[in-house]
Design a protein around this motif. Sequence first.
Motif, PDB file in Angstrom:
ATOM      1  N   LEU A 116      26.652  29.321  72.355  1.00  0.00           N
ATOM      2  CA  LEU A 116      27.785  29.724  73.194  1.00  0.00           C
ATOM      3  C   LEU A 116      27.401  29.539  74.649  1.00  0.00           C
ATOM      4  N   TYR A 117      28.353  29.021  75.420  1.00  0.00           N
ATOM      5  CA  TYR A 117      28.081  28.676  76.821  1.00  0.00           C
ATOM      6  C   TYR A 117      29.137  29.272  77.737  1.00  0.00           C
ATOM      7  N   ARG A 118      28.739  29.405  79.021  1.00  0.00           N
ATOM      8  CA  ARG A 118      29.640  29.918  80.056  1.00  0.00           C
ATOM      9  C   ARG A 118      30.369  28.799  80.778  1.00  0.00           C
ATOM     10  N   ASP A 119      29.971  27.547  80.567  1.00  0.00           N
ATOM     11  CA  ASP A 119      30.561  26.423  81.321  1.00  0.00           C
ATOM     12  C   ASP A 119      31.014  25.312  80.372  1.00  0.00           C
ATOM     13  N   ALA A 120      31.990  24.542  80.845  1.00  0.00           N
ATOM     14  CA  ALA A 120      32.565  23.460  80.038  1.00  0.00           C
ATOM     15  C   ALA A 120      31.548  22.365  79.736  1.00  0.00           C
ATOM     16  N   THR A 147      36.642  32.069  79.352  1.00  0.00           N
ATOM     17  CA  THR A 147      36.546  31.053  78.298  1.00  0.00           C
ATOM     18  C   THR A 147      35.118  31.003  77.772  1.00  0.00           C
ATOM     19  N   VAL A 148      35.000  30.983  76.459  1.00  0.00           N
ATOM     20  CA  VAL A 148      33.712  30.833  75.788  1.00  0.00           C
ATOM     21  C   VAL A 148      33.693  29.414  75.221  1.00  0.00           C
ATOM     22  N   TYR A 149      32.663  28.659  75.581  1.00  0.00           N
ATOM     23  CA  TYR A 149      32.517  27.271  75.126  1.00  0.00           C
ATOM     24  C   TYR A 149      31.480  27.249  74.004  1.00  0.00           C
ATOM     25  N   GLY A 150      31.900  26.855  72.812  1.00  0.00           N
ATOM     26  CA  GLY A 150      30.999  26.842  71.670  1.00  0.00           C
ATOM     27  C   GLY A 150      30.620  25.432  71.259  1.00  0.00           C
ATOM     28  N   ARG A 151      29.430  25.313  70.651  1.00  0.00           N
ATOM     29  CA  ARG A 151      28.985  24.011  70.151  1.00  0.00           C
ATOM     30  C   ARG A 151      28.142  24.213  68.893  1.00  0.00           C
ATOM     31  N   VAL A 152      28.480  23.450  67.848  1.00  0.00           N
ATOM     32  CA  VAL A 152      27.614  23.303  66.687  1.00  0.00           C
ATOM     33  C   VAL A 152      26.959  21.945  66.878  1.00  0.00           C
ATOM     34  N   PRO A 153      25.633  21.907  67.115  1.00  0.00           N
ATOM     35  CA  PRO A 153      24.977  20.615  67.335  1.00  0.00           C
ATOM     36  C   PRO A 153      24.759  19.882  66.005  1.00  0.00           C
ATOM     37  N   ALA A 154      24.556  18.573  66.078  1.00  0.00           N
ATOM     38  CA  ALA A 154      24.226  17.798  64.875  1.00  0.00           C
ATOM     39  C   ALA A 154      22.991  18.437  64.239  1.00  0.00           C
ATOM     40  N   GLN A 155      22.997  18.574  62.915  1.00  0.00           N
ATOM     41  CA  GLN A 155      21.901  19.234  62.209  1.00  0.00           C
ATOM     42  C   GLN A 155      21.958  18.893  60.724  1.00  0.00           C
ATOM     43  N   ALA A 156      20.896  19.195  60.022  1.00  0.00           N
ATOM     44  CA  ALA A 156      20.907  19.026  58.566  1.00  0.00           C
ATOM     45  C   ALA A 156      22.015  19.917  58.022  1.00  0.00           C
ATOM     46  N   THR A 157      22.885  19.373  57.212  1.00  0.00           N
ATOM     47  CA  THR A 157      24.050  20.102  56.738  1.00  0.00           C
ATOM     48  C   THR A 157      23.703  20.923  55.493  1.00  0.00           C
ATOM     49  N   PRO A 158      23.942  22.256  55.557  1.00  0.00           N
ATOM     50  CA  PRO A 158      23.672  23.095  54.390  1.00  0.00           C
ATOM     51  C   PRO A 158      24.766  22.905  53.328  1.00  0.00           C
ATOM     52  N   GLY A 159      24.653  23.645  52.235  1.00  0.00           N
ATOM     53  CA  GLY A 159      25.620  23.550  51.143  1.00  0.00           C
ATOM     54  C   GLY A 159      27.027  23.951  51.552  1.00  0.00           C
ATOM     55  N   ALA A 160      27.992  23.508  50.757  1.00  0.00           N
ATOM     56  CA  ALA A 160      29.408  23.801  51.005  1.00  0.00           C
ATOM     57  C   ALA A 160      29.651  25.316  50.946  1.00  0.00           C
ATOM     58  N   GLY A 161      30.566  25.772  51.754  1.00  0.00           N
ATOM     59  CA  GLY A 161      30.919  27.191  51.779  1.00  0.00           C
ATOM     60  C   GLY A 161      31.380  27.599  53.164  1.00  0.00           C
ATOM     61  N   THR A 162      31.682  28.860  53.319  1.00  0.00           N
ATOM     62  CA  THR A 162      32.132  29.404  54.593  1.00  0.00           C
ATOM     63  C   THR A 162      30.960  30.105  55.263  1.00  0.00           C
ATOM     64  N   TYR A 163      30.739  29.786  56.527  1.00  0.00           N
ATOM     65  CA  TYR A 163      29.646  30.348  57.311  1.00  0.00           C
ATOM     66  C   TYR A 163      30.241  31.165  58.458  1.00  0.00           C
ATOM     67  N   SER A 164      29.613  32.301  58.759  1.00  0.00           N
ATOM     68  CA  SER A 164      30.159  33.149  59.828  1.00  0.00           C
ATOM     69  C   SER A 164      29.059  33.955  60.509  1.00  0.00           C
ATOM     70  N   ASP A 165      29.421  34.500  61.642  1.00  0.00           N
ATOM     71  CA  ASP A 165      28.529  35.338  62.436  1.00  0.00           C
ATOM     72  C   ASP A 165      29.398  36.297  63.241  1.00  0.00           C
ATOM     73  N   THR A 166      28.811  37.381  63.697  1.00  0.00           N
ATOM     74  CA  THR A 166      29.511  38.329  64.564  1.00  0.00           C
ATOM     75  C   THR A 166      28.678  38.520  65.815  1.00  0.00           C
ATOM     76  N   VAL A 167      29.297  38.281  66.968  1.00  0.00           N
ATOM     77  CA  VAL A 167      28.616  38.381  68.266  1.00  0.00           C
ATOM     78  C   VAL A 167      29.202  39.590  69.007  1.00  0.00           C
ATOM     79  N   ALA A 168      28.304  40.457  69.478  1.00  0.00           N
ATOM     80  CA  ALA A 168      28.750  41.642  70.227  1.00  0.00           C
ATOM     81  C   ALA A 168      29.005  41.260  71.683  1.00  0.00           C
TER      82      ALA A 168
END
Length: 173
Positions: A116-120, A147-168
């Motif tokens: 998560l980033y503070r800038d575009a 505005t919160v700028y998010g990025r999922v970088p290129a990476q080894a792809t895990p198994g199929a399914g729904t992934y989530s996180d909670t940020v305070a």
Amino acid sequence: MVRDIISTSMRFSAGHLAAISFLLASDISATAATATGSLNVTITIQAECTVVSASDLDFGTHGVIDANLDQTTSISIQCTSGTPYAVGLDAGTGSGATLAARLMTGPASATVQYSLYRDAGRSQVWGDTPGVDTADGTANGSAETLTVYGRVPAQATPGAGTYSDTVAITITY
């Protein structure tokens, strides 16, 4: 002559009515009294900030993660006018996550890394140390959108399914 008598009677009657009205009004006002005072009205405003809302950051549905996946979301805050604030985002709940490499957790405890980033330009990681890696400002008293700028970088792809996180979200003021 008859006209003069009728006219005089009417004047006399009208005059009497006016005198009676005056006497009645004088008697009422002579017995009525008034008193005045005042009522003080106060409020004390103290410095306060609240998170008004935070929209989910949804990176969508993808197959192989072979390129950056960028997305944005927003946080709405409101603070007392003139209050300096610092909005921080923690590393999230993913086991082993850091501010620079947060982790969404999915099936079999597999993870997808994101940031998560503070800038575009996605060069300023959004953290939770006021004055260092937070979104800082001075409130105007109205709800403000960040505005919160998010990025999922290129990476080894895990198994199929729904992934989530909670940020305070923490507002320091």
